[in-house]
Design an enzyme around this catalytic site. Structure first.
Site, PDB file in Angstrom:
ATOM      1  N   ARG A 131       0.861  -1.311  -0.180  1.00  0.00           N
ATOM      2  CA  ARG A 131      -0.291  -0.117   0.224  1.00  0.00           C
ATOM      3  C   ARG A 131       0.698   1.449   0.590  1.00  0.00           C
ATOM      4  O   ARG A 131       1.572   1.350   0.297  1.00  0.00           O
ATOM      5  CB  ARG A 131      -0.920   0.357   1.346  1.00  0.00           C
ATOM      6  N   SER A 180      -8.214  -0.408  -0.078  1.00  0.00           N
ATOM      7  CA  SER A 180      -9.159   0.162   1.475  1.00  0.00           C
ATOM      8  C   SER A 180      -9.519   0.973   1.590  1.00  0.00           C
ATOM      9  O   SER A 180     -10.694   2.129   0.494  1.00  0.00           O
ATOM     10  CB  SER A 180      -8.540  -1.001   2.234  1.00  0.00           C
ATOM     11  N   HIS A 181      -9.613   2.063   2.897  1.00  0.00           N
ATOM     12  CA  HIS A 181      -9.951   2.762   2.829  1.00  0.00           C
ATOM     13  C   HIS A 181      -9.191   4.221   3.022  1.00  0.00           C
ATOM     14  O   HIS A 181      -9.179   5.334   3.426  1.00  0.00           O
ATOM     15  CB  HIS A 181     -11.042   2.232   4.707  1.00  0.00           C
ATOM     16  N   LYS A 190      -3.757  -6.640  -2.413  1.00  0.00           N
ATOM     17  CA  LYS A 190      -4.343  -7.635  -1.376  1.00  0.00           C
ATOM     18  C   LYS A 190      -3.891  -9.081  -1.965  1.00  0.00           C
ATOM     19  O   LYS A 190      -4.085  -9.425  -3.631  1.00  0.00           O
ATOM     20  CB  LYS A 190      -5.610  -7.579  -0.683  1.00  0.00           C
ATOM     21  N   ASP A 206     -16.591  -0.123   4.547  1.00  0.00           N
ATOM     22  CA  ASP A 206     -15.480   1.427   3.680  1.00  0.00           C
ATOM     23  C   ASP A 206     -14.860   1.001   1.720  1.00  0.00           C
ATOM     24  O   ASP A 206     -16.192  -0.158   1.098  1.00  0.00           O
ATOM     25  CB  ASP A 206     -14.173   0.584   4.404  1.00  0.00           C
ATOM     26  N   ASP A 223     -13.436  -1.438  -0.404  1.00  0.00           N
ATOM     27  CA  ASP A 223     -13.024  -2.416  -0.561  1.00  0.00           C
ATOM     28  C   ASP A 223     -14.287  -2.867  -0.342  1.00  0.00           C
ATOM     29  O   ASP A 223     -14.321  -4.613  -1.041  1.00  0.00           O
ATOM     30  CB  ASP A 223     -12.014  -2.956  -0.516  1.00  0.00           C
ATOM     31  N   ASP A 225     -14.983  -4.297   2.190  1.00  0.00           N
ATOM     32  CA  ASP A 225     -14.848  -5.589   3.055  1.00  0.00           C
ATOM     33  C   ASP A 225     -14.797  -5.877   4.607  1.00  0.00           C
ATOM     34  O   ASP A 225     -15.505  -6.739   5.105  1.00  0.00           O
ATOM     35  CB  ASP A 225     -13.282  -6.832   3.218  1.00  0.00           C
ATOM     36  N   ARG A 226     -15.846  -4.670   4.908  1.00  0.00           N
ATOM     37  CA  ARG A 226     -15.587  -3.798   6.312  1.00  0.00           C
ATOM     38  C   ARG A 226     -17.204  -3.640   6.056  1.00  0.00           C
ATOM     39  O   ARG A 226     -18.331  -2.851   5.134  1.00  0.00           O
ATOM     40  CB  ARG A 226     -14.583  -3.057   7.203  1.00  0.00           C
ATOM     41  N   HIS A 236     -14.157  -6.013  10.653  1.00  0.00           N
ATOM     42  CA  HIS A 236     -14.596  -7.651   9.609  1.00  0.00           C
ATOM     43  C   HIS A 236     -14.815  -8.723   9.985  1.00  0.00           C
ATOM     44  O   HIS A 236     -14.915  -9.712  11.877  1.00  0.00           O
ATOM     45  CB  HIS A 236     -12.339  -7.463   9.918  1.00  0.00           C
TER      46      HIS A 236
END
Length: 450
Positions: free
Chosen positions: A15, A103-104, A113, A243, A245, A247-248, A330
């Site tokens: 990242r 992501s965020h 990832k 978020d 992407d 995933d949360r 998560h």
């Protein structure tokens, strides 16, 4: 490790600012190293690649694919995807995968990832460091052209069916407000909800990697104010915030209040334990103590883990746990290839809500037992020394070092953990009531910041 890679390789992923640090050349080199690390080079296999909506993502995804194909491996491109869609594709297709997302993180960042076939995570200690070492020399030479196969695959329908098979929703009609934060939930969530008996109130579902309305980071509760107001003003049964992407997932109750992710963990755990009595459920060190209590009360086995998705997934594989939850939003599912999915967690909450006549706040009341501080960050010069000072100060209390330092009193506990990337200590405190929590919180902060 090459300095350019040192700048972007983190504990669990890659990242950094793009293209300043993460550019096409770096992505191509990592793609080549990824093909070798996952054993698909020289025509031995394929990898699945997905990307989010950031401006730099098409170029980075193309470079990753070129790097993989330069090693005579094939690429299956699923295009725009949430991270859990990429994990689903890796599991269903039994292929290693790369998701291009930060992501965020802010709009100017991007990241990678990575996972092995079956969505098995790749972190610093499980292949990422090796890949970074192998990618370094590739930055200083001309990259060979791609020779492996390339195909595009529309996977959204398979993802939707997979989730709905795992968590079917039936019962009363619900009004659901969803804030995608202009992230990938705007692509995936409507595709799932259109199959349910719900009235959708959309907020910021348009894909826009500049995040024009607010950061796509529901862990920062300031980003939830629009959703909270919408739930109250429109009389929604529930609000869901994702978020960048997707995933949360965070949940807002009918009063516009944020539901603790620990309460969500406890709810989903009880649903799994009803279906599989005696199963194991994971929770990390900053999850409410209500979670292991409730798991035990429902006949399950609670196992405590460090924070971090690759650690939790490894522990799930070791213990055969059916489910795991983190206080960061998560949620991990054994039947979803041990991977985390914000949408699957949301479906479990919607299913529990639709099958009865209780509101979200009523549904969650039995899972909310203690007062929590939330995560409080303090900038420190020497985290090790500060943790040692706290350990000495609480030498008469139960202590453990599973992840940072956890100290447990009669009716309270706290955990302090150093950040992986910044000179910060992260403090979480829980007490039997607000006064107890505040007292312990203030005492510990005085010691940290003195």
């Amino acid at each position: 490790m090459h300095p350019r890679l040192e700048a972007v390789v983190k504990a669990y992923d890659v990242r950094g600012p793009s293209p300043e640090q993460l550019d096409a050349a770096l992505a191509r080199a990592l793609g080549s190293a990824f093909a070798d690390e996952t054993g698909i080079s020289d025509g031995r296999g394929k990898a699945v690649v997905g990307r989010d909506m950031r401006a730099s993502s098409p170029e980075i995804a193309g470079a990753i694919s070129d790097g993989i194909r330069s090693r005579s491996a094939g690429v299956v491109d699923v295009g725009l995807a949430s991270t859990d869609l990429l994990y689903c594709a890796s599991g269903v297709l039994d292929l290693p995968g790369v998701m291009v997302t930060a992501s965020h993180n802010p709009a100017g960042d991007n990241g990678l990832k990575m996972c092995r076939a079956g969505a098995r995570p790749i972190g610093l200690d499980s292949g990422l460091a090796t890949m970074a070492e192998a990618a370094g020399p590739l930055l200083d030479r001309d990259a060979p052209g791609p020779t492996g196969d390339f195909q595009e695959l529309e996977f959204l329908d398979t993802y939707v069916k997979t989730l709905l098979d795992l968590a079917p929703v039936s019962g009363r009609r619900l009004t659901v407000a969803v804030d995608a934060g202009n992230g990938m939930a705007g692509h995936t969530v409507p595709a799932v909800l259109e199959h349910l008996d719900v009235d959708l109130i959309p907020l910021y579902l348009e894909l826009d990697g500049t995040f024009p309305n607010h950061e796509a980071n529901p862990l920062d509760h300031s980003t939830l104010v629009d959703l909270q107001a919408t739930v109250r003003d429109r009389g929604a049964d529930i609000g869901l915030a994702f978020d960048g992407d997707a995933d949360r997932c965070f949940v807002i109750d009918e009063k516009g209040e944020v539901v603790s992710p620990s309460a969500i963990t406890a709810l989903i755990a009880t649903r799994h334990l009803k279906a599989e009595p005696g199963a194991t459920v994971l929770h990390n060190v900053i999850t409410s103590r209500a979670v292991p209590e409730i798991v035990t009360e429902h006949g399950g086995t609670a196992v405590r883990t460090p924070v971090g998705h690759s650690l939790i997934k490894a522990e799930m594989a070791r213990t055969g746990a059916v489910f795991g939850g983190e206080h960061s939003g998560h949620f991990y599912f054994r039947e979803f290839y041990l991977a985390d999915s914000g949408m699957l967690a949301a479906l479990h909450v919607l299913a529990a809500l639709a099958e009865g006549d209780r509101t979200v706040s009523e549904l969650m009341a039995e899972f909310t037992r203690y007062s929590s501080s939330g995560e409080i960050n303090s900038r420190v010069e020497d985290a090790t020394a500060v943790i040692g000072r706290l350990e000495d100060a609480y030498a008469d209390r139960d202590r453990d070092r599973l992840d940072g330092l956890t100290v447990t009193g009669d009716d309270w506990w706290f955990n302090v953990r150093p950040s992986n990337t910044e000179p910060l200590l992260r403090l979480n405190v829980e007490g039997a009531d607000d006064a107890t929590m505040a007292r312990v919180r203030d005492d510990v902060l005085d010691l940290i910041r003195s």
